[in-house]
Enzyme design. Structure first.
Site, mmCIF file in Angstrom:
data_model
loop_
_atom_site.group_PDB
_atom_site.id
_atom_site.type_symbol
_atom_site.label_atom_id
_atom_site.label_comp_id
_atom_site.label_asym_id
_atom_site.label_seq_id
_atom_site.Cartn_x
_atom_site.Cartn_y
_atom_site.Cartn_z
ATOM 1 N N ASP A 137 0.818 -1.213 0.000
ATOM 2 C CA ASP A 137 0.000 0.000 0.000
ATOM 3 C C ASP A 137 0.854 1.265 0.000
ATOM 4 O O ASP A 137 1.852 1.359 0.721
ATOM 5 C CB ASP A 137 -0.900 -0.012 1.249
ATOM 6 C CG ASP A 137 -1.739 1.232 1.370
ATOM 7 O OD1 ASP A 137 -2.649 1.419 0.548
ATOM 8 O OD2 ASP A 137 -1.469 2.038 2.302
ATOM 9 N N GLU A 141 1.053 -0.455 -5.030
ATOM 10 C CA GLU A 141 0.052 0.578 -5.296
ATOM 11 C C GLU A 141 0.724 1.939 -5.268
ATOM 12 O O GLU A 141 1.319 2.328 -4.253
ATOM 13 C CB GLU A 141 -1.064 0.537 -4.249
ATOM 14 C CG GLU A 141 -2.145 1.566 -4.512
ATOM 15 C CD GLU A 141 -2.564 2.357 -3.265
ATOM 16 O OE1 GLU A 141 -3.681 2.888 -3.252
ATOM 17 O OE2 GLU A 141 -1.757 2.463 -2.329
#
Length: 688
Positions: free
Chosen positions: A310, A380
Site C-alpha cells: 500500500d 500501489e
C-alpha cells in the site's frame, strides 16, 4: 561317447549331444548315447565342463535352455550372436541419447508456464462490506469463508482482501495497531487460519494488504517512540517545532492540511502523510526495515500467497525536509492546504525506495521456492501522468521488484466516452511497460467511484469485456461482476474519515454492502436488520442470486468471458494488436503464432450505434461470426468485416480462423509479454 565324472564336476566327453536336438549328422538323439552315471558316485549338476580336447568336436547348432556358462560362452563368441548383441547395445545407447536430447530440447524451447496471478483475475474484497456472518452489520472473515463458492462459480483463483489487522479504524484498517493480530470486528486469528486453509483447499490464493508507510498512533512502537525509548525513539520522523505553529515545512497530507502534528508527550512534531492518527515510519532507521521484514515473514509463514503493498511511493521522504514547490507560485503559502497545491518532489518516490521494495521481494522469493507456492507482490502507487515512475516498480532486467504495479489509468474511462480515449489509456500502459513484463488493468477499487455509476450502466458490460480480453491480469472490485452502483450517503450516514473532512471526498458510496440476493439487507446480513452502510435500493434486481438465473445478465457474461479467457491460448498469452479506433469504437485482436484461431474484439464506447468498416484489415476473413455479444440477440450473427454494427455500449467477441498473422506486418501496433508459438502437430507451445 562317454560321460566322464569327476569329484565336483561333469565333463562332456567326445561327441556329446544335447538331448532333445539332432546332432550335426542328423543322427539319433543325444539322449540315446548318454551312459548312466557310475553307481555310488555323488552326482553334481551344478557345473559342466567341456573337455578341452573335445571342445572342437562339440558341434550342436542351437543353444538350449539351462545350458551351462561354458556352453553359453562358446556360443556367444559366434558372429551371429555377437553382432546381434552389439546392434541391440548401440541401438539402446542411441535411443537413450535421442531421448535425452529431445527432453533437453523440449525444456529449452518450452515457454515459462503462467503463474496463478497471471491466469486468473484478482478479486478485491472490502471485508467490511462483503458478508456479515454474526449480525453486527459489518462484514467479517467467517462471512468471506461462507461465500468462497462464489469465486469457484466465476472461476476466479486470486482473492485480495483489504486490511483486517487490529486497528482503531480511524481509516478503516489502514491505521494498524498490531500487524500480527486480527481486529475483533473481523474475527480471530483462528478465523483467519480457517479461512486460509479453506481457500487453499478450494484452489484459491489469498493476497493480503500490507501497509508499510505508517502505523496507528496507538501502535506500541509509537507509544514507545513518543516517550523517548532509546530503541524506538527514531522509529518515526520527529522534528523540533513550535507548539503554536506546528509546521516545520509546507508539506501537506493526502487528506488535507499540514502533514505535521505536535505531540505534547515528546514535545516535537511527527510526520503523517495521511491522517494525524497515522504517523509515518522512519525507514532510514534499519531497525524499522527489519521489523517490517519480520512481519512479512510472519504472514508468509502462515501461508499467505502474496501482498499488495500500500501507498509505496510515500515510504521515504527527503531527509532535508525542505519546502516543496507550489503548483501556483503566486498562491499565498498559508492557503496551501491540499496535496494538489504542491509538487511532491520531497515526499514521494525518493532515492532508496526501490531498494527497500527489492529487499522485500527477495524475502518473498525465499518462500516462493516451495513448488507451486509462488508468492505474489503488487505495488500501489498513483503516479498519474508520471507513468515512468510507475513502471520502475517492475524492477530491472537483473533485479526483480513487484510482479506488476497496479495500473489505474482505466479509472479515467468515464472522462471521455470514445474509442480513441480508450485506446489512449490502453496505449499509455502498453507503450511504457518494460519489454517482457506483464500488464494489468483496474477499473474500480475502494477509493474510487464504481465504474457502473461513473460511466453508466450502459457501459458496464462492455467495460467488463475490455477488462477480461486485454492482455495481462484484470482486477475486479467486489460487485463489479454484477454491475453494482454507488449508493447515496447522507451527512449523518458518512463513515469515511475523508468524507468527514470533506463531504465531496467521501468514499462511502463505493463501499456499500455486497448484493447477494433479494432478501433482507441484500443477503449481506440475514440475522439482523443492521448494515454499517445502507444497501443500494435496487438490490432486489441487481444481485448475484437473480443474475445467476439470467443467461444474459452482467454476471453471466462476466463468467463466460473469464472462462473464455482462461481456456483460449490467444487470450491467455497471445499477441495484442490495435486494429481500429474512432470516436465510438475501439477494436483490437488477440492471436497466437502458429494457431489458426484468433479473436477480434469490437467495443462501442460511444453514445450511438455505428457501423465499423474493417475491410482494410486484409488479415481478417471477409465474414466474421460473433461468438458473444453484450447484447445477446447478436450472438451467433455472421457479419461482413466491412459492416460491423454495434450499439452504444455493445461489445462483440468474434472468433475467426486464419492462416495469416496480423502482428508480423504491423509491429508498431502489437505487443506481447511472454511470446510463444503453437505447434499443432504436437499440440505444444514453444519459444519462438
Amino acid at each position: 561317447m562317454t560321460l566322464k565324472k569327476e569329484t565336483s564336476s561333469m565333463e562332456l566327453g567326445e561327441c556329446t549331444r544335447n538331448p532333445g536336438y539332432q546332432d550335426v549328422d542328423g543322427g539319433g538323439s543325444a539322449a540315446d548315447t548318454v551312459t548312466a552315471a557310475v553307481p555310488g558316485e555323488k552326482q553334481d549338476s551344478t557345473a559342466v565342463k567341456l573337455d578341452p580336447d573335445a571342445a572342437e568336436e562339440y558341434t550342436q547348432l542351437k543353444p538350449y535352455a539351462g545350458m551351462p556358462k561354458e556352453v553359453l560362452l562358446l556360443y556367444s563368441s559366434q558372429a551371429r550372436y555377437r553382432v546381434s548383441r552389439e546392434i541391440l547395445f548401440w541401438l539402446t545407447v542411441a535411443c537413450t541419447l535421442a531421448l535425452v536430447v529431445l527432453t533437453a530440447t523440449v525444456i529449452a524451447l518450452s515457454p515459462r508456464c503462467l503463474s496463478w496471478w497471471q491466469t486468473s483475475p484478482v478479486y478485491q474484497i472490502y471485508p467490511r462490506s462483503f458478508r456479515d456472518s454474526d449480525g453486527d452489520g459489518v462484514g467479517d472473515l467467517k462471512g468471506i469463508q461462507e461465500q468462497l463458492d462464489h469465486f469457484q462459480y466465476l472461476n476466479i483463483k486470486s482473492v485480495w482482501i483489504s486490511p483486517f489487522y487490529r486497528s482503531p479504524m480511524k481509516d478503516f484498517g489502514y491505521d494498524v495497531e498490531d500487524f500480527r493480530d486480527i481486529d475483533p470486528l473481523f474475527g480471530t486469528m483462528e478465523d483467519f487460519e480457517a479461512l486460509l486453509a479453506e481457500m487453499h483447499n478450494k484452489g484459491l490464493k489469498l493476497i493480503m494488504d500490507f501497509i508499510p508507510n505508517h502505523t496507528s498512533d496507538r501502535h506500541r512502537w509509537f507509544n514507545l517512540s513518543r516517550t523517548g525509548d532509546p530503541h524506538y525513539k527514531d522509529y518515526y520522523i520527529w522534528v523540533d517545532c513550535n507548539q503554536t505553529v506546528p509546521r516545520p515545512n509546507n508539506w501537506v497530507s493526502v487528506f488535507g492540511n499540514s502533514s505535521w502534528t505536535y505531540d505534547e508527550v515528546r514535545g516535537q512534531c511527527y510526520l503523517h502523510q495521511f491522517l494525524k492518527e497515522q504517523p509515518d515510519l522512519n525507514f532510514r532507521n534499519p531497525n524499522v526495515s527489519k521489523e517490517m521484514i519480520d512481519i512479512i515473514h510472519f504472514w508468509l509463514g502462515k501461508g499467505v500467497d502474496g501482498f499488495r503493498m500500500d501507498a509505496v511511493k510515500h515510504i521515504l521522504e527527503a531527509a532535508h525536509l525542505r519546502d516543496e514547490p507550489q503548483v501556483d507560485p503566486n498562491k499565498p503559502p498559508e492557503s496551501v492546504t491540499t496535496e494538489w497545491d504542491l509538487y511532491h518532489d520531497y515526499t514521494t518516490s525518493q532515492l532508496g525506495l526501490h531498494d527497500l521494495l527489492r529487499d522485500w521481494r527477495a524475502e518473498m522469493d525465499i518462500y516462493s521456492r516451495e513448488p507451486g507456492r509462488y508468492r505474489f507482490m503488487v505495488t500501489e502507487s498513483y503516479d498519474y501522468h508520471e507513468v515512468d515512475k510507475t513502471m520502475m516498480y517492475y524492477g530491472t532486467p537483473l533485479v526483480k521488484e513487484s510482479d506488476f504495479p497496479f495500473n489505474f489509468y482505466l479509472l479515467d474511462l468515464p472522462q471521455n466516452t470514445s474509442g480513441l480515449w480508450v485506446q489512449h489509456l490502453v496505449h499509455l500502459w502498453m507503450a511504457n511497460m518494460p519489454r517482457g513484463q506483464w500488464a494489468n488493468w483496474v477499473v474500480g477499487n475502494h477509493d474510487r467511484p464504481r465504474i457502473a455509476s461513473s460511466a453508466g450502466q450502459t457501459y458496464i458490460r462492455v467495460i467488463n469485456m475490455l477488462l477480461l480480453t486485454l492482455p495481462g491480469t484484470p482486477t475486479t472490485y467486489y460487485g463489479e461482476e454484477i454491475g453494482m452502483e454507488n449508493i447515496n450517503v447522507t451527512d449523518s450516514q458518512i463513515q469515511d474519515p475523508a468524507g468527514k473532512y470533506n463531504k465531496s471526498a467521501s468514499r462511502d458510496p463505493e463501499r456499500s454492502p455486497m448484493q447477494w440476493s433479494g432478501d433482507m439487507n441484500a443477503g449481506f446480513n440475514n440475522k439482523t436488520n443492521i448494515t454499517w452502510l445502507p444497501v443500494h435500493p435496487e438490490y432486489r434486481s441487481i444481485n448475484v442470486e437473480v443474475q445467476k438465473e439470467d443467461e444474459s445478465s452482467v454476471l453471466a457474461q462476466y463468467r463466460f468471458l473469464n472462462m473464455l479467457r482462461q481456456s483460449e491460448l490467444p487470450l491467455q498469452r497471445g499477441w495484442f494488436c490495435y486494429v481500429h479506433a474512432d470516436a465510438s469504437v475501439f477494436a483490437f485482436l488477440r492471436e497466437l503464432d502458429g494457431l489458426n484461431q484468433a479473436f477480434l474484439m469490437v467495443l462501442n464506447f460511444g453514445i450511438e450505434s455505428v457501423i465499423t468498416d474493417l475491410s482494410s484489415i486484409r488479415e481478417l476473413p471477409d465474414q466474421l461470426k460473433v461468438l458473444m455479444s453484450t447484447n445477446q440477440v447478436s450472438d451467433g450473427k455472421v457479419l461482413q468485416k466491412s459492416r460491423i454494427l454495434t450499439e452504444a455500449g455493445e461489445g462483440l467477441v468474434i472468433q475467426y480462423s486464419t492462416h495469416t498473422r496480423f502482428n508480423p506486418n504491423h509491429p508498431g501496433q502489437c505487443y506481447v509479454s511472454e511470446k510463444a508459438c503453437y505447434l499443432g502437430a504436437l499440440d505444444i507451445l514453444y519459444k519462438c
